[in-house]
Design a protein around this motif. Structure first.
Motif, PDB file in Angstrom:
ATOM      1  N   GLU A   1      16.753  -7.530  -9.360  1.00  0.00           N
ATOM      2  CA  GLU A   1      15.896  -8.246  -8.419  1.00  0.00           C
ATOM      3  C   GLU A   1      14.591  -7.467  -8.271  1.00  0.00           C
ATOM      4  O   GLU A   1      14.608  -6.257  -8.047  1.00  0.00           O
ATOM      5  N   VAL A   2      13.481  -8.155  -8.411  1.00  0.00           N
ATOM      6  CA  VAL A   2      12.163  -7.522  -8.285  1.00  0.00           C
ATOM      7  C   VAL A   2      11.560  -7.989  -6.979  1.00  0.00           C
ATOM      8  O   VAL A   2      11.357  -9.190  -6.775  1.00  0.00           O
ATOM      9  N   ARG A   3      11.300  -7.044  -6.091  1.00  0.00           N
ATOM     10  CA  ARG A   3      10.812  -7.403  -4.770  1.00  0.00           C
ATOM     11  C   ARG A   3       9.582  -6.584  -4.424  1.00  0.00           C
ATOM     12  O   ARG A   3       9.601  -5.364  -4.518  1.00  0.00           O
ATOM     13  N   PRO A   4       8.476  -7.257  -4.020  1.00  0.00           N
ATOM     14  CA  PRO A   4       7.295  -6.506  -3.610  1.00  0.00           C
ATOM     15  C   PRO A   4       7.587  -5.717  -2.342  1.00  0.00           C
ATOM     16  O   PRO A   4       8.402  -6.116  -1.524  1.00  0.00           O
ATOM     17  N   GLY A   5       6.908  -4.602  -2.207  1.00  0.00           N
ATOM     18  CA  GLY A   5       7.099  -3.771  -1.029  1.00  0.00           C
ATOM     19  C   GLY A   5       5.794  -3.105  -0.636  1.00  0.00           C
ATOM     20  O   GLY A   5       4.778  -3.256  -1.314  1.00  0.00           O
ATOM     21  N   ALA A   6       5.840  -2.397   0.441  1.00  0.00           N
ATOM     22  CA  ALA A   6       4.679  -1.658   0.914  1.00  0.00           C
ATOM     23  C   ALA A   6       5.179  -0.467   1.705  1.00  0.00           C
ATOM     24  O   ALA A   6       6.268  -0.487   2.268  1.00  0.00           O
ATOM     25  N   VAL A   7       4.406   0.581   1.738  1.00  0.00           N
ATOM     26  CA  VAL A   7       4.751   1.758   2.524  1.00  0.00           C
ATOM     27  C   VAL A   7       4.423   1.464   3.979  1.00  0.00           C
ATOM     28  O   VAL A   7       3.285   1.135   4.308  1.00  0.00           O
ATOM     29  N   TRP A   8       5.409   1.576   4.823  1.00  0.00           N
ATOM     30  CA  TRP A   8       5.174   1.375   6.252  1.00  0.00           C
ATOM     31  C   TRP A   8       5.086   2.695   6.972  1.00  0.00           C
ATOM     32  O   TRP A   8       4.506   2.789   8.032  1.00  0.00           O
ATOM     33  N   PHE A   9       5.687   3.711   6.402  1.00  0.00           N
ATOM     34  CA  PHE A   9       5.634   5.033   7.006  1.00  0.00           C
ATOM     35  C   PHE A   9       5.523   6.050   5.889  1.00  0.00           C
ATOM     36  O   PHE A   9       6.310   6.041   4.950  1.00  0.00           O
ATOM     37  N   GLY A  10       4.533   6.895   5.952  1.00  0.00           N
ATOM     38  CA  GLY A  10       4.359   7.922   4.948  1.00  0.00           C
ATOM     39  C   GLY A  10       3.417   8.983   5.447  1.00  0.00           C
ATOM     40  O   GLY A  10       2.541   8.715   6.274  1.00  0.00           O
ATOM     41  N   ASP A  11       3.608  10.173   4.955  1.00  0.00           N
ATOM     42  CA  ASP A  11       2.763  11.297   5.348  1.00  0.00           C
ATOM     43  C   ASP A  11       2.701  11.456   6.867  1.00  0.00           C
ATOM     44  O   ASP A  11       1.654  11.777   7.438  1.00  0.00           O
ATOM     45  N   GLY A  12       3.806  11.177   7.549  1.00  0.00           N
ATOM     46  CA  GLY A  12       3.881  11.369   8.991  1.00  0.00           C
ATOM     47  C   GLY A  12       3.188  10.317   9.834  1.00  0.00           C
ATOM     48  O   GLY A  12       2.998  10.504  11.029  1.00  0.00           O
ATOM     49  N   GLN A  13       2.796   9.184   9.213  1.00  0.00           N
ATOM     50  CA  GLN A  13       2.080   8.148   9.971  1.00  0.00           C
ATOM     51  C   GLN A  13       2.624   6.765   9.657  1.00  0.00           C
ATOM     52  O   GLN A  13       3.020   6.476   8.531  1.00  0.00           O
ATOM     53  N   TRP A  14       2.585   5.899  10.684  1.00  0.00           N
ATOM     54  CA  TRP A  14       2.911   4.484  10.490  1.00  0.00           C
ATOM     55  C   TRP A  14       1.702   3.811   9.855  1.00  0.00           C
ATOM     56  O   TRP A  14       0.568   4.034  10.255  1.00  0.00           O
ATOM     57  N   ARG A  15       1.951   2.969   8.855  1.00  0.00           N
ATOM     58  CA  ARG A  15       0.878   2.241   8.190  1.00  0.00           C
ATOM     59  C   ARG A  15       1.289   0.786   7.996  1.00  0.00           C
ATOM     60  O   ARG A  15       1.550   0.340   6.884  1.00  0.00           O
ATOM     61  N   PRO A  16       1.384   0.014   9.088  1.00  0.00           N
ATOM     62  CA  PRO A  16       1.901  -1.361   8.979  1.00  0.00           C
ATOM     63  C   PRO A  16       1.011  -2.298   8.185  1.00  0.00           C
ATOM     64  O   PRO A  16       1.470  -3.352   7.782  1.00  0.00           O
ATOM     65  N   ASN A  17      -0.201  -1.952   7.931  1.00  0.00           N
ATOM     66  CA  ASN A  17      -1.073  -2.832   7.158  1.00  0.00           C
ATOM     67  C   ASN A  17      -1.202  -2.385   5.710  1.00  0.00           C
ATOM     68  O   ASN A  17      -2.069  -2.877   4.983  1.00  0.00           O
ATOM     69  N   ALA A  18      -0.365  -1.464   5.279  1.00  0.00           N
ATOM     70  CA  ALA A  18      -0.439  -0.952   3.903  1.00  0.00           C
ATOM     71  C   ALA A  18       0.039  -1.984   2.921  1.00  0.00           C
ATOM     72  O   ALA A  18       0.752  -2.879   3.203  1.00  0.00           O
TER      73      ALA A  18
END
Length: 125
Positions: free
Chosen positions: A108-125
């Protein structure tokens, strides 16, 4: 773009597969991961423990329910994943078609995005 390749296949024990088949599968996945890494698209890879070790958590009517065991209505189970960073869906599909498990299960191929990385929330990533 980030895509996660979710590897679904019939779950079997190493004993039922035999040492030779297990060794061949391990070598195939190691080669696949090395190829992804060399192409610069591999972000991470996970092998999941058998579905019998699953614990499922749900909240129903305000009550948290915790149950042991898998609950997917399928003969195939999620066995692992590769997270890739590629140009587009076509590139993700190309890599998915090269996954060893595509021969005996589904990828299954599913698009994703980083929501949390490098100690910060990034909901618009």
């Amino acid at each position: 773009m980030r895509y996660t390749l979710l590897l679904h296949y019939p779950e079997q024990t190493p004993e039922s597969l035999g040492a030779e088949v297990v060794a061949e599968a391990q070598q195939a996945f190691a080669s696949y991961a090395t190829t992804l890494e060399a192409a610069g698209v591999l972000l991470s890879a996970e092998v999941l423990q058998p579905s019998s070790s699953t614990t499922t958590v749900r909240r129903r009517d305000g009550v948290l329910q915790v149950q042991d065991g898998p609950f997917a209505d399928t003969k195939e189970q999620l066995g692992g994943s590769f997270v890739l960073d590629v140009a587009d869906l076509d590139a993700a599909l190309e890599w998915a078609g090269r996954a060893p498990s595509v021969e005996w299960g589904a990828v299954e191929v599913r698009p994703g995005a980083v929501w949390f990385g490098d100690g910060q929330w990034r909901p618009n990533a």
